[in-house]
Design an enzyme around this catalytic site. Structure first.
Site, PDB file in Angstrom:
ATOM      1  N   HIS A  56     -22.472  35.773  87.291  1.00  3.78           N
ATOM      2  CA  HIS A  56     -22.730  34.865  86.176  1.00  3.78           C
ATOM      3  C   HIS A  56     -22.673  33.415  86.629  1.00  3.78           C
ATOM      4  O   HIS A  56     -22.145  33.089  87.694  1.00  3.78           O
ATOM      5  CB  HIS A  56     -21.687  35.067  85.060  1.00  3.78           C
ATOM      6  CG  HIS A  56     -20.286  34.734  85.499  1.00  3.78           C
ATOM      7  ND1 HIS A  56     -19.547  35.555  86.320  1.00  3.78           N
ATOM      8  CD2 HIS A  56     -19.492  33.656  85.238  1.00  3.78           C
ATOM      9  CE1 HIS A  56     -18.359  35.006  86.543  1.00  3.78           C
ATOM     10  NE2 HIS A  56     -18.309  33.853  85.900  1.00  3.78           N
ATOM     11  N   ASP A 100     -21.003  30.105  84.866  1.00  5.51           N
ATOM     12  CA  ASP A 100     -19.984  29.992  83.820  1.00  5.51           C
ATOM     13  C   ASP A 100     -20.559  29.488  82.496  1.00  5.51           C
ATOM     14  O   ASP A 100     -21.207  28.439  82.454  1.00  5.51           O
ATOM     15  CB  ASP A 100     -18.874  29.035  84.259  1.00  5.51           C
ATOM     16  CG  ASP A 100     -18.015  29.647  85.347  1.00  5.51           C
ATOM     17  OD1 ASP A 100     -17.831  30.871  85.339  1.00  5.51           O
ATOM     18  OD2 ASP A 100     -17.555  28.886  86.224  1.00  5.51           O
ATOM     19  N   HIS A 149     -21.712  33.506  90.550  1.00  6.87           N
ATOM     20  CA  HIS A 149     -20.535  34.014  91.255  1.00  6.87           C
ATOM     21  C   HIS A 149     -19.963  35.212  90.508  1.00  6.87           C
ATOM     22  O   HIS A 149     -20.297  35.448  89.341  1.00  6.87           O
ATOM     23  CB  HIS A 149     -19.460  32.930  91.416  1.00  6.87           C
ATOM     24  CG  HIS A 149     -18.862  32.477  90.122  1.00  6.87           C
ATOM     25  ND1 HIS A 149     -19.469  31.581  89.284  1.00  6.87           N
ATOM     26  CD2 HIS A 149     -17.698  32.814  89.496  1.00  6.87           C
ATOM     27  CE1 HIS A 149     -18.732  31.373  88.218  1.00  6.87           C
ATOM     28  NE2 HIS A 149     -17.630  32.116  88.315  1.00  6.87           N
TER      29      HIS A 149
HETATM   30  C1  SIN Z   1     -14.402  33.302  87.471  1.00  4.56           C
HETATM   31  O1  SIN Z   1     -14.125  32.140  87.320  1.00  4.56           O
HETATM   32  O2  SIN Z   1     -15.465  33.759  87.115  1.00  4.56           O
HETATM   33  C2  SIN Z   1     -13.376  34.198  88.137  1.00  4.56           C
HETATM   34  C3  SIN Z   1     -13.472  34.104  89.599  1.00  4.56           C
HETATM   35  C4  SIN Z   1     -12.375  34.849  90.300  1.00  4.56           C
HETATM   36  O3  SIN Z   1     -11.402  35.268  89.662  1.00  4.56           O
HETATM   37  O4  SIN Z   1     -12.478  35.041  91.498  1.00  4.56           O
END
Ligand code: SIN
Length: 284
Positions: free
Chosen positions: A101, A103, A258
């Site tokens: 995704h 954010d 990410h």
């Molecule tokens: C996120 O911010 O999407 C979580 C990333 C993570 O916990 O590694």
């Protein structure tokens, strides 16, 4: 010429910044260098940092004003900080950010970027992976480019709404709002967005929040979105971070996707997360 010691971690995305102590604060030139390094490498990794929450908020502000995230419970007395926490006893639960995704892309003003600092990390697993969406756009097959160029994609707060509510037991490691009809509201953003600082174009669709393409139904969009998501997350566009306590990572949310790898049942993992804004909607 940057004064930073910058070591790229792959041929496409991510760089370690070495020989910098963020706990001591960052002066004017180094601040500019860090911002430029982020725009250039999209994800920056810092090791062995001894920073508290107050310092993390100050470092976040180097990149943009702090942004408060809706739908997710922050830690107490810190409205701008989320504790991304999975306990050793949390088995077979969804983790926060566990699928590819960008954010909160369903917001009118999605965040410009975020920082994570590692407090407690699993002995094995719990990595985070990012993918470069500038490269994804630049290497898109011509027929897909013809579909996305000049077209909006529609984003919806699927995990928080009603229409796309996840099925089954969705107990998550981070407290978040579920079942809010307001989260089903459609937000239109360019499927290809220009970075506000560099002008570079990046693909801006993701499997968690993008529901369809403008001018097409969800059913018509699905096969095209599947191809876009597959391309956007190709391994050669990505970098993977193995966390150590004391790591701090910052990423550009406008040009990357990410996700957190949920493969560490039986271990504790705690990261503090802050977010910065660019106070503008995505534009092409
Ligand atoms: C996120 O911010 O999407 C979580 C990333 C993570 O916990 O590694």
């Amino acid at each position: 010429m940057s004064q930073l010691n910058i070591k790229p971690v792959t041929g496409n995305i991510g760089a370690e910044i070495e020989d910098i102590d963020l706990s001591a604060g960052v002066d004017g030139t180094a601040r500019d260098d860090l911002v430029q390094a982020l725009w250039a490498h999209q994800v920056l990794f810092f090791h062995d940092q001894e920073i508290d929450i107050e310092r993390q908020k100050q470092i976040t502000k180097i990149f943009g004003p702090l942004q408060r995230l809706p739908y997710v419970e922050p830690i107490s007395d810190e409205p701008f900080v989320i504790g991304v926490h999975k306990k050793a006893t949390d088995r077979k639960v969804a983790v926060f950010g566990g699928n590819w995704h960008s954010d909160f892309s369903f917001l009118e003003h999605p965040p410009a970027g975020s920082l994570l600092s590692a407090v407690e990390v699993p002995e094995v697993g719990g990595d985070t992976v990012w993918s470069n969406q500038i490269t994804a756009y630049e290497t898109l097959p011509d027929d897909l480019k013809a579909v996305v160029d000049g077209r909006d994609a529609i984003h919806v707060g699927k995990p928080h709404g009603v229409k796309f509510a996840p099925k089954g037991n969705q107990r998550s490691t981070v407290k978040m709002v579920r079942g809010d009809p307001e989260a089903d509201r459609e937000t239109f953003h360019p499927a290809v967005r220009a970075h506000p600082e560099t002008g570079r174009k990046a693909l801006f669709v993701n499997p968690v929040y993008t529901s369809r393409l403008d001018g097409m139904s969800e059913a018509e969009s699905a096969p095209i979105l599947d191809r876009l998501f597959w391309h956007a997350t190709r391994p050669e566009f990505s970098c993977r971070h193995r966390w150590r306590a004391g790591d701090l990572v910052v990423w550009d949310n406008r040009t990357t996707l990410h996700f957190a790898v949920n493969d560490y049942d039986g271990f504790d993992r705690l990261l503090y997360r802050t977010t910065f804004s660019d106070d503008q909607p995505p534009h092409s």
